[in-house]
Every structure is written in C-alpha cells, then in structure tokens.
Design an enzyme around this catalytic site. Sequence first.
Site, mmCIF file in Angstrom:
data_model
loop_
_atom_site.group_PDB
_atom_site.id
_atom_site.type_symbol
_atom_site.label_atom_id
_atom_site.label_comp_id
_atom_site.label_asym_id
_atom_site.label_seq_id
_atom_site.Cartn_x
_atom_site.Cartn_y
_atom_site.Cartn_z
ATOM 1 N N ASP A 1 0.877 -1.178 0.000
ATOM 2 C CA ASP A 1 0.000 0.000 0.000
ATOM 3 C C ASP A 1 0.908 1.219 0.000
ATOM 4 O OD1 ASP A 1 -2.340 1.616 0.248
ATOM 5 O OD2 ASP A 1 -2.039 1.775 2.400
ATOM 6 N N SER A 2 0.303 2.390 -0.164
ATOM 7 C CA SER A 2 1.077 3.633 -0.098
ATOM 8 C C SER A 2 1.528 3.928 1.325
ATOM 9 C CB SER A 2 0.204 4.785 -0.592
ATOM 10 O OG SER A 2 -0.982 4.839 0.185
ATOM 11 N N TYR B 1 -1.043 8.279 -2.671
ATOM 12 C CA TYR B 1 -1.281 7.879 -4.057
ATOM 13 C C TYR B 1 -2.559 8.548 -4.596
ATOM 14 C CZ TYR B 1 2.063 3.908 -4.013
ATOM 15 O OH TYR B 1 3.176 3.111 -3.981
ATOM 16 N N GLY B 2 -3.473 8.851 -3.666
ATOM 17 C CA GLY B 2 -4.821 9.270 -4.054
ATOM 18 C C GLY B 2 -4.944 10.539 -4.863
ATOM 19 N N CYS C 1 -4.437 -1.574 -1.738
ATOM 20 C CA CYS C 1 -4.645 -0.154 -1.989
ATOM 21 C C CYS C 1 -5.684 -0.033 -3.101
ATOM 22 C CB CYS C 1 -3.323 0.472 -2.428
ATOM 23 S SG CYS C 1 -3.483 2.179 -2.985
ATOM 24 N N ASN C 2 -6.785 0.644 -2.806
ATOM 25 C CA ASN C 2 -7.834 0.803 -3.820
ATOM 26 C C ASN C 2 -7.384 1.689 -4.973
ATOM 27 O OD1 ASN C 2 -10.715 -0.240 -2.705
ATOM 28 N ND2 ASN C 2 -9.380 0.372 -1.030
ATOM 29 N N THR C 3 -6.619 2.739 -4.636
ATOM 30 C CA THR C 3 -6.197 3.670 -5.694
ATOM 31 C C THR C 3 -5.356 2.915 -6.721
ATOM 32 O OG1 THR C 3 -6.079 5.338 -3.951
ATOM 33 C CG2 THR C 3 -5.175 5.933 -6.099
ATOM 34 N N GLU D 1 -2.764 8.477 8.208
ATOM 35 C CA GLU D 1 -1.315 8.297 8.058
ATOM 36 C C GLU D 1 -0.548 9.117 9.096
ATOM 37 O OE1 GLU D 1 1.532 6.070 6.186
ATOM 38 O OE2 GLU D 1 -0.593 5.969 5.703
ATOM 39 N N CYS E 1 -11.139 2.750 0.501
ATOM 40 C CA CYS E 1 -9.737 3.097 0.690
ATOM 41 C C CYS E 1 -9.297 2.288 1.903
ATOM 42 C CB CYS E 1 -9.596 4.597 0.961
ATOM 43 S SG CYS E 1 -7.933 5.052 1.525
ATOM 44 N N THR E 2 -8.155 1.632 1.810
ATOM 45 C CA THR E 2 -7.770 0.724 2.900
ATOM 46 C C THR E 2 -7.354 1.465 4.168
ATOM 47 O OG1 THR E 2 -5.560 0.555 1.924
ATOM 48 C CG2 THR E 2 -7.157 -1.173 1.366
ATOM 49 N N HIS E 3 -7.222 2.790 4.102
ATOM 50 C CA HIS E 3 -6.983 3.553 5.332
ATOM 51 C C HIS E 3 -8.286 3.732 6.140
ATOM 52 C CE1 HIS E 3 -3.140 4.669 3.475
ATOM 53 N NE2 HIS E 3 -2.777 5.235 4.605
HETATM 54 N N1 DGL Z 1 -4.808 3.232 1.047
HETATM 55 C C1 DGL Z 1 -4.919 3.748 -0.262
HETATM 56 C C2 DGL Z 1 -6.213 3.277 -0.931
HETATM 57 O O1 DGL Z 1 -6.743 2.263 -0.549
HETATM 58 C C3 DGL Z 1 -4.809 5.212 -0.517
HETATM 59 C C4 DGL Z 1 -4.171 6.222 0.306
HETATM 60 C C5 DGL Z 1 -3.384 7.232 -0.533
HETATM 61 O O2 DGL Z 1 -3.951 8.221 -0.976
HETATM 62 O O3 DGL Z 1 -2.208 6.944 -0.762
HETATM 63 O O4 DGL Z 1 -6.678 3.895 -1.836
#
Ligand code: DGL
Length: 281
Positions: free
Chosen positions: A12-13, A44-45, A75-77, A148, A179-181
């Site tokens: 993930d990011s 990443y988003g 990571c969804n993005t 984060e 989003c996994t966060h």
């Molecule tokens: N955890 C990441 C996701 O699932 C994104 C967080 C980011 O913006 O890097 O999309």
Amino acid sequence: MKRSFAPIGVFDSGVGGLTVLKALRERLPTEDFVYLGDTARFPYGRKPKDMIAGFSRQNARFLESQGVKAVVIACNTASSCALPEIDVPVFEVIEPGVAAAKAAFKGGVIGVVATKGTIHNAVYQKRLEALGLSVWARACPMLAPLVEEGLAAEDEAILLIEHYLKDRPVNLDALVLGCTHYPVLKAAFQAHLGGSVEVVDSASTTAERVAAQLEARGFLSTTGRGEVTHFVTGDPQSYQHTASVIGGVDGEIHHLEIEELLSAGSQRAERRGQSALKVVA
Ligand code: DGL
C-alpha cells in the site's frame, strides 16, 4: 524453495494496507508475509493514474524480488489503475469490495467513499452499476493523510466525516470504505451513519479470495507462523508510530530507499527476461 513455503507480498502507499494484512493473517495463520508501505511516495490518491500504475509495477517487482508467491495490492487507488503483470498471481481489493457491497444491498443506494483517484477512475461506480445497483460516490481526500498522521482518534476525523457525508442520499443501504486507510475510521463512520446503514470494506472478502485462489493452485503453506517483514520507503519511526496508533505491528521494519526498491525490482525483471530467452532458445 517450494512455492508454497514462500511468503505473500502485500503493498500500500502507507499504513492503510495493514487493515488488509490483518484480515489476511487471521484467515491464513500459517502463512508469512512481506509488507511494503510506500510512505515516501504517499499519498497515491492525488497522483496521476499512469504514475500510480508505474509505482504499482515497481512495488510488485520489488516484492517478487523478495521471493513472494503472490502479491496483494492492499490499496484501492492502485487497484483502480492498470494492474502489474508479473510472474506470480496479483490480487486487487476493488472486486472484493463490490462483492461486499452487493451483499449489503437492500434496494436503496450504495455509497462509496475513497480517494480522489479511485473515485475519478470510477471502477467501483462502473462495477456496481453494472450489477444494477444505484451508487453515490464521494472523494474524501483528507481522510487517508489524517490516518497516516496517526490522527484517526481525534475529533478532526469526525468533523471531516460529517463534512464528506453531508449530501449523502437518505436511502443509503451501505457505505463501502473504498480506501484501505478508512477501516481505521469505521467506528466513526458507523456512529455518524447510525445502525441502519451497513459500513463495509474489502479486507475480509479479499482474504477469502486470496485463500481460495492459493488453495486452488496448491500454493498454501502449512508451516508459516504469521510472521511479517516490513519495508517502508519513508521514515520507519513514523510508520511504527502510526501503526501503533491503529493497532500495532510486529516483525522487523526495514527502511528501503526508492533507488533500492527500483534496482531490486529491475534486477528481478532482467532475470526473468534472461530465463524467458533461455526457454525460447
Ligand atoms: N490506502 C490507499 C487506498 O486504498 C490510498 C491512500 C493514498 O492516498 O495513498 O486507496
């Protein structure tokens, strides 16, 4: 080494993928894992799609260079961009999120909250609409940085959730945390929405899919001990701090320069090129 003994790679990011890693470790307690948190290039988003597809390829190749038998894009993005083509199976988190949403559908509307990139790429919206479901989608660009930074338990999280959800439809059946966060903020989302809206994420559905696919390929291990080796491209101390705020990490944490990530991955890709040539010859 026999492939089943190899660890599973997860990236993930940042710390968000730890929510998926947790589900994987619960579902697959006799596997070991290599986790890559690309915190130096977080978030990443907000970055362009091609750039994220490139990061994703580099991360997957790095994990391959560590001898993993599969890569989970936690990571969804990154999952909403082109997926890396590598020699081991690659799993993404959007399809499992769609499956979880479908199970929660009661004839109303499915909400999706995610990064700007994921919402812009519209993969959730297209897949849910293709199933005949009505979708309301909202980008929440401040939420992953908040998690984060280790601020998930602060009042700011509640204010932001209120802000992002203020124009949601009244007949929401479920809200997909795309989003996994965001599962770190699940209780805050649920408190804001009340008990009639189901808050779902893709962690456990992803773990089920990984388990089923690895089993079908005869890749499951019975000898792993749930150990995790962490690599972080940013500061290992802030990674450890944030991870401890959201439930903690065990295992060694290694700092990885982006240059090292790139060179390990490209050496691995070169070796693959050479062995492919040998096969042809
Ligand atoms: N955890 C990441 C996701 O699932 C994104 C967080 C980011 O913006 O890097 O999309």
